[in-house]
Design a protein around this motif. Structure first.
Motif, PDB file in Angstrom:
ATOM      1  N   VAL A   1      15.380   1.586-117.441  1.00  0.00           N
ATOM      2  CA  VAL A   1      15.468   1.658-115.983  1.00  0.00           C
ATOM      3  C   VAL A   1      16.460   0.632-115.454  1.00  0.00           C
ATOM      4  O   VAL A   1      16.832   0.665-114.292  1.00  0.00           O
ATOM      5  CB  VAL A   1      14.094   1.431-115.317  1.00  0.00           C
ATOM      6  CG1 VAL A   1      13.217   2.645-115.488  1.00  0.00           C
ATOM      7  CG2 VAL A   1      13.405   0.209-115.871  1.00  0.00           C
TER       8      VAL A   1
ATOM      9  N   VAL B   1      16.405  -2.393-114.353  1.00  0.00           N
ATOM     10  CA  VAL B   1      16.140  -2.999-113.049  1.00  0.00           C
ATOM     11  C   VAL B   1      16.067  -4.528-113.066  1.00  0.00           C
ATOM     12  O   VAL B   1      16.294  -5.157-112.050  1.00  0.00           O
ATOM     13  CB  VAL B   1      14.841  -2.459-112.411  1.00  0.00           C
ATOM     14  CG1 VAL B   1      14.965  -0.971-112.160  1.00  0.00           C
ATOM     15  CG2 VAL B   1      13.623  -2.773-113.256  1.00  0.00           C
TER      16      VAL B   1
ATOM     17  N   TYR C   1       8.755  -1.744-114.000  1.00  0.00           N
ATOM     18  CA  TYR C   1       8.583  -0.279-114.023  1.00  0.00           C
ATOM     19  C   TYR C   1       8.047   0.255-115.354  1.00  0.00           C
ATOM     20  O   TYR C   1       7.873   1.456-115.519  1.00  0.00           O
ATOM     21  CB  TYR C   1       9.886   0.476-113.704  1.00  0.00           C
ATOM     22  CG  TYR C   1      10.346   0.419-112.275  1.00  0.00           C
ATOM     23  CD1 TYR C   1      10.537  -0.795-111.633  1.00  0.00           C
ATOM     24  CD2 TYR C   1      10.609   1.585-111.554  1.00  0.00           C
ATOM     25  CE1 TYR C   1      10.973  -0.843-110.316  1.00  0.00           C
ATOM     26  CE2 TYR C   1      11.050   1.547-110.241  1.00  0.00           C
ATOM     27  CZ  TYR C   1      11.243   0.326-109.630  1.00  0.00           C
ATOM     28  OH  TYR C   1      11.684   0.277-108.338  1.00  0.00           O
TER      29      TYR C   1
ATOM     30  N   ARG D   1       8.478  -0.916-100.311  1.00  0.00           N
ATOM     31  CA  ARG D   1       9.922  -1.075-100.473  1.00  0.00           C
ATOM     32  C   ARG D   1      10.291  -2.541-100.514  1.00  0.00           C
ATOM     33  O   ARG D   1       9.592  -3.378 -99.943  1.00  0.00           O
ATOM     34  CB  ARG D   1      10.629  -0.375 -99.306  1.00  0.00           C
ATOM     35  CG  ARG D   1      12.091  -0.145 -99.533  1.00  0.00           C
ATOM     36  CD  ARG D   1      12.655   0.792 -98.489  1.00  0.00           C
ATOM     37  NE  ARG D   1      12.885   0.120 -97.217  1.00  0.00           N
ATOM     38  CZ  ARG D   1      13.078   0.763 -96.070  1.00  0.00           C
ATOM     39  NH1 ARG D   1      13.041   2.084 -96.039  1.00  0.00           N
ATOM     40  NH2 ARG D   1      13.287   0.090 -94.959  1.00  0.00           N
TER      41      ARG D   1
ATOM     42  N   ARG E   1      11.526   8.468-104.775  1.00  0.00           N
ATOM     43  CA  ARG E   1      11.840   7.301-103.980  1.00  0.00           C
ATOM     44  C   ARG E   1      13.364   7.144-103.907  1.00  0.00           C
ATOM     45  O   ARG E   1      14.056   7.441-104.864  1.00  0.00           O
ATOM     46  CB  ARG E   1      11.236   6.046-104.624  1.00  0.00           C
ATOM     47  CG  ARG E   1       9.724   5.996-104.547  1.00  0.00           C
ATOM     48  CD  ARG E   1       9.142   4.958-105.483  1.00  0.00           C
ATOM     49  NE  ARG E   1       9.660   3.622-105.244  1.00  0.00           N
ATOM     50  CZ  ARG E   1       9.231   2.808-104.285  1.00  0.00           C
ATOM     51  NH1 ARG E   1       8.276   3.186-103.480  1.00  0.00           N
ATOM     52  NH2 ARG E   1       9.751   1.611-104.138  1.00  0.00           N
TER      53      ARG E   1
ATOM     54  N   GLU F   1      15.655   5.333-104.580  1.00  0.00           N
ATOM     55  CA  GLU F   1      16.196   4.239-105.365  1.00  0.00           C
ATOM     56  C   GLU F   1      17.487   4.701-106.019  1.00  0.00           C
ATOM     57  O   GLU F   1      17.519   5.768-106.621  1.00  0.00           O
ATOM     58  CB  GLU F   1      15.186   3.806-106.444  1.00  0.00           C
ATOM     59  CG  GLU F   1      13.961   3.143-105.843  1.00  0.00           C
ATOM     60  CD  GLU F   1      12.847   2.916-106.852  1.00  0.00           C
ATOM     61  OE1 GLU F   1      12.989   3.381-107.997  1.00  0.00           O
ATOM     62  OE2 GLU F   1      11.851   2.290-106.476  1.00  0.00           O
TER      63      GLU F   1
ATOM     64  N   ARG G   1      20.452   5.278-108.596  1.00  0.00           N
ATOM     65  CA  ARG G   1      20.496   5.419-110.050  1.00  0.00           C
ATOM     66  C   ARG G   1      21.595   4.513-110.578  1.00  0.00           C
ATOM     67  O   ARG G   1      22.529   4.173-109.857  1.00  0.00           O
ATOM     68  CB  ARG G   1      20.819   6.856-110.428  1.00  0.00           C
ATOM     69  CG  ARG G   1      19.811   7.869-109.907  1.00  0.00           C
ATOM     70  CD  ARG G   1      20.312   9.278-110.205  1.00  0.00           C
ATOM     71  NE  ARG G   1      19.357  10.273-109.741  1.00  0.00           N
ATOM     72  CZ  ARG G   1      19.594  11.572-109.755  1.00  0.00           C
ATOM     73  NH1 ARG G   1      20.756  12.037-110.201  1.00  0.00           N
ATOM     74  NH2 ARG G   1      18.691  12.422-109.322  1.00  0.00           N
TER      75      ARG G   1
ATOM     76  N   CYS H   1      15.888  -1.764-101.532  1.00  0.00           N
ATOM     77  CA  CYS H   1      14.873  -0.832-102.032  1.00  0.00           C
ATOM     78  C   CYS H   1      13.882  -1.541-102.929  1.00  0.00           C
ATOM     79  O   CYS H   1      12.774  -1.067-103.138  1.00  0.00           O
ATOM     80  CB  CYS H   1      15.526   0.346-102.758  1.00  0.00           C
ATOM     81  SG  CYS H   1      16.028   0.001-104.448  1.00  0.00           S
TER      82      CYS H   1
ATOM     83  N   GLN I   1      14.313  -2.251-106.137  1.00  0.00           N
ATOM     84  CA  GLN I   1      14.334  -1.841-107.537  1.00  0.00           C
ATOM     85  C   GLN I   1      14.807  -2.963-108.460  1.00  0.00           C
ATOM     86  O   GLN I   1      14.141  -3.287-109.435  1.00  0.00           O
ATOM     87  CB  GLN I   1      15.232  -0.604-107.665  1.00  0.00           C
ATOM     88  CG  GLN I   1      15.102   0.086-108.979  1.00  0.00           C
ATOM     89  CD  GLN I   1      16.055   1.270-109.139  1.00  0.00           C
ATOM     90  OE1 GLN I   1      15.854   2.075-110.010  1.00  0.00           O
ATOM     91  NE2 GLN I   1      17.079   1.376-108.327  1.00  0.00           N
ATOM     92  N   CYS I   2      15.954  -3.565-108.168  1.00  0.00           N
ATOM     93  CA  CYS I   2      16.472  -4.567-109.105  1.00  0.00           C
ATOM     94  C   CYS I   2      16.198  -5.996-108.603  1.00  0.00           C
ATOM     95  O   CYS I   2      16.166  -6.257-107.407  1.00  0.00           O
ATOM     96  CB  CYS I   2      17.952  -4.348-109.395  1.00  0.00           C
ATOM     97  SG  CYS I   2      19.071  -4.644-108.023  1.00  0.00           S
TER      98      CYS I   2
ATOM     99  N   ARG J   1      16.239  -7.488-104.831  1.00  0.00           N
ATOM    100  CA  ARG J   1      14.881  -7.591-104.275  1.00  0.00           C
ATOM    101  C   ARG J   1      14.533  -9.036-103.924  1.00  0.00           C
ATOM    102  O   ARG J   1      14.095  -9.342-102.817  1.00  0.00           O
ATOM    103  CB  ARG J   1      13.853  -7.054-105.272  1.00  0.00           C
ATOM    104  CG  ARG J   1      12.418  -7.181-104.761  1.00  0.00           C
ATOM    105  CD  ARG J   1      11.403  -6.581-105.713  1.00  0.00           C
ATOM    106  NE  ARG J   1      11.172  -7.378-106.894  1.00  0.00           N
ATOM    107  CZ  ARG J   1      11.322  -6.955-108.145  1.00  0.00           C
ATOM    108  NH1 ARG J   1      11.733  -5.727-108.379  1.00  0.00           N
ATOM    109  NH2 ARG J   1      11.071  -7.746-109.151  1.00  0.00           N
TER     110      ARG J   1
END
Lengths: 333, 632, 538
Positions: A69, A71, A196, A217, B400, B402, B404, B556, B558-559, B563
């Motif tokens: 993923v 992330v 995740y 979020r 969601r 997010e 890619r 979002c 995600q990373c 974040r």
């Protein structure tokens, strides 16, 4: 069925070893990492190539059995010609790539990612991440003291979008009380860094139960069941595969959580033995962690092709019949 | 698969509302009535087919949100069953968007813009006033909103009213009185009832004359029809030169069409400035027979409103652009992803699609060509990140929003895993012009690598804010002059180019040509065409505070770099703003720079890459004190 | 039919196949980790068909579910065969090359038209036709089954009918194509492989073949009786006739696991001498003259087991058994010693090496190799052999290597116990995800999923009977009656009821089940008995 002579004889040995059809051959890929040439098979990632040359690349959200993923971004490397750093765990190696894994930019990003995590997540049961943070010189003190932890379930109700502007003098974190809503699992999301992995393990990468997903979020993002329902009201089937992949101990077996709480968890006194689960004929390898002749944790090795690290509720928790608990019914040993 | 829902069954009304979007349920396993005759022994809806309906998630949520003002659990559960989407995942999607609520809300909500252009026009006071007036009300809710794309109308508010007929209306130059009057009368200022076809010219004409100060001027191309064309009339559009480009494209064939677009030198107008022809070519050449065209109308960059104006004023131009793109790339299906905060634009685009379909230019075997193509609108639900193309694609798929990781790029692996062309509204509106003029002639306009005409969203301290269209090459000073110059007597202090994701320039750079290369040369960016002017009375620190908050709200999550970086940046800005650094202010500024670097270097997408740009540019131009300048 | 009993494919092949028939198997709950592989296959685009009276959690994943009447599997499989032949989709090249008996087989299925099958099984003709065509046209196709096929009085015929389908289409002996029974315990496969079958010596060597027996005689310096023994059903029958007077039970709980508990109890009581060796004092153990407490085979002893893909795997001792309990092998060695045979100190590796020297298909599977990897699949002919990923590849060799395989016509034989006005409901039994067999091993942990035993009914039947969810009812079969709470579920249609046998101390389902067994395999018809449901207080 007629009992022909044949039925009395085992089948003849095939003249060739049965093998899957050959895949079309794609030429290998040559890239340069920190000045040295590396040849890897087509489809390999930069991380694979880094491993091949023996580089210790930190990873957190990456897991062998899960779809990358990318992330956490702790595995980023510098790719010539790319404006930004690239995640080595998911970026496929392409011939001609020139990679730097220890440039100032790479070191900076890794340090900052680890520092960000240290400043926002409880890493007390993630020693390998703490070690990487030390390696890269992360110093989370720069963000000030940690803010007051959230009350139970408070983070779960945060709405996306507008936030009140913070005072700024204390670093906001994901701290909150652990969720204990069943006898098998504990979810201590103060330790969750949103890699995740649990969602993937619960999803199409393994279990396909989809009991949990990322909700909310931004910094309020969290792993959640629908409506933050307790696990017993969710789709959870207690396979424990999320726990199997959790890198920080945010998800743990209740047995481990309780022992840690009472101070009896002692990995130095534990043995780990691989055996085979007895609950069906699939043949899942169980790694039994035993302390004081009691099974305290059951995992499965990720490299075993049958389980890929996954188990079901029976394999994961069905060991209590050999625990020799005193004070159980007469049938107990 | 196993869908386990816990909690209430849907009410009859909830069921009806969901069925209104999804049709009636096919199977008892998907929320329908059990009919043993039909499925006592077989699965009517099983396996991959049952699991392929997830892209209807957002439309279903919208229908429920618009009817009830929130998403009641019974309706939520029913949607999960209907679409075979696991509730946890659906919950993850619903809670990603700020326009959806999982908790009961008042049926009328006033979204007050708290973003930069409105903030310098007093939106905070407006909001405070309204919040006080409606404190505790269960009829009216006041919500602070990121940029509503109404910057020429600052301060702006948007009223959304759920109920039997969902309504949305924007209020420009909002005052507590104007908002209150609208609430009291029960009539919303725009009242675009879906999908009533408005008469033309309707009273939105006034609205557009304000937004397009150059209206009617002869040098306009993209804006040429705005104000004079009936946005829902194919005939009207045709008379004013519409569909000429499409006709030319069809006559010359896909390859030649792409060649014209390539020759035009058109660069994407969404902010990333990627050569459009290259994208088209990649999609056309990509393997596979199923392809998509997606129009990115999720215009959310603070300070940007050009796409809204095109969609409101000349929606058929966008449709024509999509038709040409689909023809050239061989796509069978198009989507327009419009942000949910644009009710009028959504209405106009829907009417335009209906009109084009009626005219026989959409559907199966269009005019006997053997080519089939149709367009669907997908509404965003409040997430800036969905303007990022891969986040947008995920959002259409019912995931969601997010982003890619790229590669693979959408041109190869896009919507539903298929090759997908994603172009911005303004980019697509250029296409008919390119075909009409010819690529070479188009390339003759502009300078260097910046070809054609460009829309600029001018707002802030200027006399005539609005969307301006000029050939590439105009300087910042010329553009500000075109917009009537500064609105007050104070001289210009700074201009924000490219929006929150852009950069500030100081008065010393007013002569920069507003081209891709010109802005790049001074370390700024053209972005989506935002030109926000601040005069000397502006407290820039306040603007930076808002920019930091914006990215913290819109990341979002995600990373890790974005974040946590966004919140650490916001905390740091807060500390410096309040004059309470941890240790020395100089160290804090260094740390801010370190945060900026990791976000720029290691984030997944453009949001993280640009989230520190404006703040860093301000520090560079105005010094470290810029944040604390109003410190008292 | 093929000469060796074992899943023909490896689990990994399920991920790369095009069509999967999951027949009489709720693998999602009973073989969850195998089902992971099925789901990988599904996500890779395979079409999944589930053939099951219940719309189970496995069937809910399927593209197509065929909800047949209990015990009509052969109707459906023969109809599939007929449809394949009638549509000219059978693999003539393979049939000619590697099989015999096709003509006879084709004649035997001639009467199984889709219409007949629909009438007899309840499954719409179109669904059967669709499955037949999908299976026949697929490049690769795998059939998997579990107890839904084998817990019938005609279990062997059921299995045979599925094998016929594979022969008809050539879906066997190739990568991604084959036949796979999913085993219920970690060593069902291994037990059979090791000769724990009435007619086999280790490695499927038939006890009635002199050459095999002589090999063992030489090695063991003893004489192996040249006669097959009894299977479990045969043993109970022999108890009834008085031929069998002493029984030594190792790791089984027949009092609770056998159908028709009343009869079982009577027979066990009638024995002169009963020895039970188990990790628990089970209800069977409580009846025994001698109880030998044993260690848990899977974590308190060393050895091997063999899984459903024929993989021999090491089990290892992770902990000590409780005081007084001993390893099964220890007990057997001790017993031998007391009987005058000193076999020395037990050592699992030595025992395994002896097996390897006698069973050619295990010859290459050394402890060293087992310890360095995650098991090896038999046949593994020598230490350089990787183990066969899939069986019967010889059938595709040209010229054919070995004898051809025979089609075996099978006839439909409905469940022994018909539904009558007095017993109008079909009760079928099965398992749930979080419990295991008679519950001895799983009752110890606190599963949040566990609801205890229920009688699962369709909402329609519950309504007709005036029963509310959760209400305790009396369930009556011709053999006895029990009480259980009702749970209504959409996965059942009217006329079909479901129970497990996980909670026998509280609800003894096997009081209801019928002790009607397959003469060929000795498996009992747990999957079909007739019941009625009575409200209490009526």
């Amino acid at each position: 069925m007629s009992e022909s002579t044949y039925w009395f004889q085992p089948p003849p040995r095939p003249s060739k070893i049965p093998l899957p059809p050959e895949e079309p051959k794609i030429p290998p890929v040559e890239i340069s990492i920190d000045g040295s040439k590396v040849v890897v098979p087509a489809g390999a990632t930069i991380l694979d190539a880094c491993k091949k040359v023996g580089l210790d690349t930190p990873t957190i959200c990456y897991h062998d059995t899960l779809t990358p993923v990318n992330v956490c971004r702790v595995c980023v490397v510098e790719l010539d010609g790319s404006r930004t750093l690239v995640p080595s765990c998911s970026r496929k190696a392409e011939t001609g790539m020139v990679i730097k894994t220890d440039s100032e930019r790479v070191r900076h990003s890794r340090k900052m990612v680890l520092e960000f995590l240290q400043s926002s997540v409880d890493l007390s049961t993630a020693p390998q991440i703490v070690k990487q943070a030390e390696r890269y010189g992360a110093n989370s003190a720069r963000y000030g003291e940690s803010a007051t932890p959230a009350a139970a379930n408070e983070r779960d109700h945060r709405h996306a979008g507008h936030h009140e502007f913070p005072p700024g003098n204390r670093a906001q974190t994901v701290a909150q009380p652990p969720k204990i809503d069943n006898d098998l699992y504990v979810r201590d999301y103060a330790k969750c860094l949103l890699c995740y992995k649990c969602v993937e393990a619960c999803g199409t990468d393994a279990q396909n139960t989809f009991a949990i997903a990322v909700a909310g979020r931004g910094f309020d993002g969290r792993i959640s069941t629908e409506f933050n329902n307790p696990l017993p009201d969710s789709a959870c089937v207690y396979c424990g595969n999320c726990i199997g992949v959790c890198p920080t101990g945010a998800l743990s077996f209740k047995s481990e959580f309780d022992m840690r709480k009472e101070g009896t968890w002692d990995e130095s006194k534990q043995t780990k033995t691989d055996t085979i689960c007895s609950f069906c004929g699939v043949g899942c390898t169980l790694s039994l962690h035993v302390q004081d002749n009691r099974i305290v944790k059951v995992m499965s090795p990720g490299e075993q092709e049958i389980t890929r690290g996954n188990l079901c509720i029976k394999g994961r928790f069905g060991y209590s019949h050999v625990q020799n608990e005193p004070d159980k019914d007469a049938r107990t040993r | 698969m196993d869908i386990k829902v816990t909690g209430p069954e849907p009410t009859e009304l909830e069921r009806k509302v969901v069925d209104g979007v999804l049709g009636s349920a096919e199977s008892a396993w998907a929320g329908g009535k059990r009919d043993l005759e039909r499925e006592g022994r077989i699965s009517l809806l099983g396996g991959n087919r049952a699991r392929s309906k997830r892209d209807q998630l957002l439309p279903a949520f919208h229908a429920v949100q618009e009817r009830f003002g929130w998403i009641p659990p019974g309706a939520f559960n029913y949607i999960c069953k209907r679409l075979t989407v696991p509730p946890a995942e659906a919950y993850g999607v619903a809670t990603f968007f700020h326009m959806f609520s999982m908790e009961h809300r008042p049926s009328t909500e006033v979204h007050v813009c708290e973003d930069i252009a409105c903030r310098i026009k007093g939106s905070e006071a407006l909001c405070e006033n309204l919040e006080k007036a409606h404190n505790g009300s269960n009829l009216v809710g006041i919500r602070k909103s990121p940029c509503l794309g109404l910057c020429e109308w600052a301060p702006a508010a948007l009223i959304l009213r759920s109920g039997e007929s969902y309504e949305g209306g924007a209020i420009g130059k909002a005052t507590p009185e104007k908002v209150q009057a609208s609430l009291d009368s029960g009539k919303l200022p725009d009242r675009p009832k879906f999908p009533d076809r408005p008469k033309f010219p309707d009273r939105h004409w006034d609205w557009l004359t304000h937004s397009v100060p150059q209206m009617g001027e002869s040098q306009l191309r993209l804006l040429s029809r705005i104000g004079s064309v009936d946005p829902a009339s194919v005939e009207d559009y045709h008379i004013q030169g519409g569909f000429e480009g499409l006709a030319k494209a069809v006559a010359m064939g896909p390859l030649a069409t792409i060649a014209e677009v390539t020759a035009s030198g058109l660069m994407g107008r969404g902010g990333a400035a990627f050569p459009t022809g290259k994208k088209w070519e990649a999609v056309a050449q990509a393997q596979g027979s199923t392809k998509y065209v997606v129009c990115n109308a999720d215009e959310s960059e603070p300070g940007t409103f050009k796409d809204r104006v095109i969609m409101e004023g000349d929606p058929l131009a966008v449709i024509e652009g999509i038709l040409i793109a689909a023809f050239a790339t061989g796509a069978q299906k198009g989507f327009i992803y419009i942000r949910g905060e644009y009710p009028l634009a959504i209405n106009r685009i829907q009417n335009a699609i209906d009109a084009v379909r009626t005219a026989g230019l959409l559907g199966e075997n269009i005019q006997g060509t053997g080519h089939s193509f149709d367009i669907e609108i997908r509404k965003g639900a409040g997430a800036y990140i969905c303007g990022e193309e891969t986040a947008l694609v995920n959002s259409i798929e019912g995931k969601r929003g997010e982003p890619r990781n790229k590669p693979p790029f959408p041109v190869h692996v896009g919507l539903f895993g298929k090759p997908t062309l994603i172009n911005n509204v303004e980019t697509l509106a250029n296409i008919p012009w390119i075909l009409r003029m010819g690529g070479a002639a188009y390339a003759g306009i502009g300078t260097g690598n910046s070809k054609g005409q460009k829309l600029f969203c001018v707002s802030g301290h200027v006399k005539k804010p609005g969307v301006y269209e000029t050939p590439f090459g105009i300087t910042l000073r010329q553009l500000i002059t075109l917009a009537g110059g500064t609105s007050g007597s104070a001289p210009i202090k700074a201009v924000l180019l490219g929006g929150a994701a852009g950069a500030f320039v100081g008065p010393e750079n007013l002569d920069v040509p507003l081209t891709f290369e010109g802005t790049r040369a001074i370390g700024a960016t053209l972005g989506s065409g935002v030109v926000m002017v601040f005069d000397q009375t502006t407290d820039l620190g306040e603007i930076l505070v808002r920019i930091a908050a914006f990215f913290r709200d819109e990341s979002c999550g995600q990373c890790v770099p974005c974040r946590v970086g966004a919140i650490r940046q916001e905390e740091l800005v807060a500390r410096l703003r309040r004059g309470k650094p941890n240790g020395s202010a100089a160290d804090e500024v260094v740390l801010l720079g370190e945060i900026a670097q990791v976000m720029r270097d290691a984030s997944i997408c453009g949001l993280g890459h640009t989230a520190s740009g404006a703040i860093q540019s301000a520090l560079k131009i105005f010094g470290n004190d810029v944040l604390g300048e109003s410190r008292s | 039919m093929f000469g060796a009993g074992g899943g023909t494919n490896s689990y990994g092949e399920v991920e790369k196949t095009d069509v999967i028939l999951l027949w009489g198997s709720n693998a999602r709950e009973t073989h969850p980790i195998f089902f992971h592989h099925v789901l990988k296959g599904v996500h890779n685009g395979a079409r999944l068909f589930a053939i099951d009276p219940r719309r189970t959690s496995s069937a809910r994943w399927a593209d197509s579910w065929l909800g047949l009447d209990v015990g009509t599997d052969i109707v459906v499989s023969n109809a599939v065969a007929r449809e394949i032949i009638a549509s000219d989709l059978h693999n003539k090249e393979f049939i000619n090359h590697a099989t015999i008996g096709f003509e006879e087989f084709a004649r035997s299925v001639e009467s199984f038209t889709l219409e007949y099958a629909e009438r007899e099984s309840g499954v719409p003709a179109a669904a059967i036709r669709d499955m037949a065509h999908a299976y026949a046209k697929a490049d690769r196709a795998i059939i998997c089954w579990t107890l839904g096929i084998t817990e019938h009085h005609n279990a062997v015929d059921n299995v045979t009918s599925l094998i016929n389908l594979a022969l008809l289409t050539g879906h066997v002996g190739k990568y991604g194509s084959g036949l796979n029974p999913l085993r219920g315990q970690n060593n069902v496969q291994g037990g059979g492989d090791m000769g724990a079958l009435p007619d086999r010596l280790p490695g499927f060597q038939h006890v009635e073949v002199d050459a095999f027996r002589e090999k063992f005689n030489r090695k063991w310096n003893a004489t192996v009786p040249p006669k097959r023994g009894w299977n479990l059903t045969g043993m109970f029958h022999a108890m009834e006739t008085g031929e069998l007077k002493s029984v030594y039970v190792i790791g089984e709980n027949p009092l609770q696991s056998e159908a028709d508990r009343t009869r079982t109890e009577g027979l066990l009581k009638s024995l002169e001498f009963l020895v039970v060796q188990d990790i628990y004092l089970t209800p069977t153990g409580e009846m025994a003259d001698v109880v030998l407490p044993a260690g848990a085979g899977w974590c308190e002893s060393e050895g091997t087991v063999t899984n459903s893909e024929r993989r021999v795997q090491r089990v290892r001792k992770a902990k000590e058994p409780p005081l007084g309990a001993r390893d099964d092998v220890d007990i057997l060695f001790e017993l031998a010693k007391r009987l005058g045979h000193d076999w020395g100190a037990p050592n699992s590796k030595d025992i395994w090496d002896e097996l390897r020297s006698l069973s050619p298909v295990h010859a290459g599977i050394s402890y060293d190799r087992l310890d360095t990897g995650h098991g090896l699949q038999w046949p593994c002919w020598d230490e350089s052999h990787p183990g066969e990923m899939f069986l019967h590849s010889r059938l595709w060799e040209k010229p054919l290597n070995g004898p051809p395989v025979s089609f075996t016509p099978v006839a439909h034989d409905p469940p022994v116990e018909p539904l009558t006005p007095e017993y109008p409901l079909r009760l079928t039994t099965g398992r749930r995800l979080d419990d295991y067999n008679t519950g001895v091993q799983t009752s110890g942990f606190s599963s949040p999923l566990r609801r205890g035993e229920t009688l699962d009914l369709s909402p329609e039947d519950a309504e007709t009977l005036g029963i509310k969810d959760g209400e305790i009812v009396r369930v009556v079969s011709r053999r006895g009656a029990i009480e259980a709470p009702v749970r209504t579920t959409q996965s059942l249609r009217p006329g079909l009821a479901f129970m497990t046998f996980h909670f026998q101390d509280k609800v003894n389902t096997n009081i209801l089940t019928i002790d009607e067994t397959d003469p060929k395999a000795g498996t009992a018809e747990f999957k079909a008995c007739a019941i009625r449901v009575e409200r209490l207080g009526n």
